[in-house]
Write a protein that holds these residues in place. Sequence first.
Motif, PDB file in Angstrom:
ATOM      1  N   PHE A 108      29.216  28.641  37.674  1.00 32.10           N
ATOM      2  CA  PHE A 108      28.560  29.854  38.154  1.00 32.10           C
ATOM      3  C   PHE A 108      29.359  31.111  37.811  1.00 32.10           C
ATOM      4  O   PHE A 108      28.858  32.219  37.908  1.00 32.10           O
ATOM      5  CB  PHE A 108      28.350  29.789  39.672  1.00 32.10           C
ATOM      6  CG  PHE A 108      29.635  29.827  40.463  1.00 32.10           C
ATOM      7  CD1 PHE A 108      30.140  31.028  40.928  1.00 32.10           C
ATOM      8  CD2 PHE A 108      30.337  28.653  40.721  1.00 32.10           C
ATOM      9  CE1 PHE A 108      31.330  31.061  41.647  1.00 32.10           C
ATOM     10  CE2 PHE A 108      31.519  28.679  41.444  1.00 32.10           C
ATOM     11  CZ  PHE A 108      32.020  29.886  41.908  1.00 32.10           C
ATOM     12  N   MET A 109      30.642  30.913  37.405  1.00 30.72           N
ATOM     13  CA  MET A 109      31.504  32.047  37.071  1.00 30.72           C
ATOM     14  C   MET A 109      32.343  31.711  35.855  1.00 30.72           C
ATOM     15  O   MET A 109      32.801  30.582  35.699  1.00 30.72           O
ATOM     16  CB  MET A 109      32.419  32.401  38.248  1.00 30.72           C
ATOM     17  CG  MET A 109      33.207  33.674  38.011  1.00 30.72           C
ATOM     18  SD  MET A 109      34.086  34.245  39.492  1.00 30.72           S
ATOM     19  CE  MET A 109      35.482  33.145  39.503  1.00 30.72           C
ATOM     20  N   TYR A 110      32.527  32.723  35.006  1.00 31.39           N
ATOM     21  CA  TYR A 110      33.306  32.580  33.777  1.00 31.39           C
ATOM     22  C   TYR A 110      34.204  33.802  33.666  1.00 31.39           C
ATOM     23  O   TYR A 110      33.737  34.934  33.771  1.00 31.39           O
ATOM     24  CB  TYR A 110      32.353  32.514  32.580  1.00 31.39           C
ATOM     25  CG  TYR A 110      33.009  32.503  31.228  1.00 31.39           C
ATOM     26  CD1 TYR A 110      33.707  31.389  30.779  1.00 31.39           C
ATOM     27  CD2 TYR A 110      32.907  33.603  30.384  1.00 31.39           C
ATOM     28  CE1 TYR A 110      34.287  31.375  29.518  1.00 31.39           C
ATOM     29  CE2 TYR A 110      33.477  33.602  29.131  1.00 31.39           C
ATOM     30  CZ  TYR A 110      34.172  32.481  28.688  1.00 31.39           C
ATOM     31  OH  TYR A 110      34.744  32.460  27.446  1.00 31.39           O
ATOM     32  N   GLY A 111      35.499  33.577  33.483  1.00 27.98           N
ATOM     33  CA  GLY A 111      36.417  34.699  33.382  1.00 27.98           C
ATOM     34  C   GLY A 111      37.570  34.421  32.441  1.00 27.98           C
ATOM     35  O   GLY A 111      37.993  33.278  32.270  1.00 27.98           O
ATOM     36  N   MET A 127      29.433  36.400  36.628  1.00 27.58           N
ATOM     37  CA  MET A 127      29.093  35.486  37.695  1.00 27.58           C
ATOM     38  C   MET A 127      27.588  35.486  37.911  1.00 27.58           C
ATOM     39  O   MET A 127      26.954  36.536  37.952  1.00 27.58           O
ATOM     40  CB  MET A 127      29.801  35.884  38.999  1.00 27.58           C
ATOM     41  CG  MET A 127      29.562  34.926  40.129  1.00 27.58           C
ATOM     42  SD  MET A 127      30.620  35.087  41.592  1.00 27.58           S
ATOM     43  CE  MET A 127      30.998  36.795  41.704  1.00 27.58           C
ATOM     44  N   ASP A 128      27.024  34.279  38.038  1.00 27.14           N
ATOM     45  CA  ASP A 128      25.622  34.097  38.355  1.00 27.14           C
ATOM     46  C   ASP A 128      25.530  33.898  39.870  1.00 27.14           C
ATOM     47  O   ASP A 128      25.779  32.799  40.375  1.00 27.14           O
ATOM     48  CB  ASP A 128      25.073  32.879  37.598  1.00 27.14           C
ATOM     49  CG  ASP A 128      23.611  32.615  37.897  1.00 27.14           C
ATOM     50  OD1 ASP A 128      23.001  33.322  38.727  1.00 27.14           O
ATOM     51  OD2 ASP A 128      23.073  31.679  37.283  1.00 27.14           O
ATOM     52  N   MET A 129      25.197  34.953  40.587  1.00 23.14           N
ATOM     53  CA  MET A 129      25.173  34.903  42.053  1.00 23.14           C
ATOM     54  C   MET A 129      24.186  33.856  42.572  1.00 23.14           C
ATOM     55  O   MET A 129      24.406  33.236  43.606  1.00 23.14           O
ATOM     56  CB  MET A 129      24.840  36.274  42.637  1.00 23.14           C
ATOM     57  CG  MET A 129      25.942  37.303  42.441  1.00 23.14           C
ATOM     58  SD  MET A 129      27.514  36.823  43.195  1.00 23.14           S
ATOM     59  CE  MET A 129      27.084  36.886  44.931  1.00 23.14           C
ATOM     60  N   ALA A 130      23.095  33.613  41.837  1.00 24.02           N
ATOM     61  CA  ALA A 130      22.103  32.631  42.280  1.00 24.02           C
ATOM     62  C   ALA A 130      22.646  31.206  42.188  1.00 24.02           C
ATOM     63  O   ALA A 130      22.140  30.315  42.863  1.00 24.02           O
ATOM     64  CB  ALA A 130      20.837  32.766  41.431  1.00 24.02           C
ATOM     65  N   ALA A 131      23.677  31.000  41.381  1.00 25.30           N
ATOM     66  CA  ALA A 131      24.233  29.663  41.202  1.00 25.30           C
ATOM     67  C   ALA A 131      25.514  29.426  42.001  1.00 25.30           C
ATOM     68  O   ALA A 131      26.091  28.352  41.920  1.00 25.30           O
ATOM     69  CB  ALA A 131      24.509  29.425  39.715  1.00 25.30           C
TER      70      ALA A 131
END
Length: 135
Positions: A108-111, A127-131
């Motif tokens: 859901f997050m990539y950094g 970041m995909d808040m829905a995921a």
Amino acid sequence: MARMIFVNLPVSSLPASMAFYEALGFSNNPQFTDETAACMVWSEAIYVMLLTHDKWRTFTDRPIPPPTSSEVSLALALDNREAVDAMIEAAAAHGGTADINPVQELGFMYGRDLADPDGHIWGPFWMDMAAVPAA
């Protein structure tokens, strides 16, 4: 006045730092730029003030940390993974250091993290808040 943040950073070369931040997508506000400082704009609420070492010393007597230290890590939310990768590539191509820490891949997050030419750490992320997993 709206709430805003001005991040002040000491830099060893103002022109090189301005070019670096422009390559990452910041724009310069000439109204607050001179031979000792440059105002680099990320958004309507986020500004980075690049300060020559002499200018920095007018704000504090504390020593400027060496480029190998980490006093703070600043995270920037981007629109997608591709934008994160593009910022990292731009940093590496313009005097910064890419991937100073392990890549964060949480689904859901990539950094990814980068260091500017003076060692200041930035962490572009998406970041995909829905995921985001439920607590």
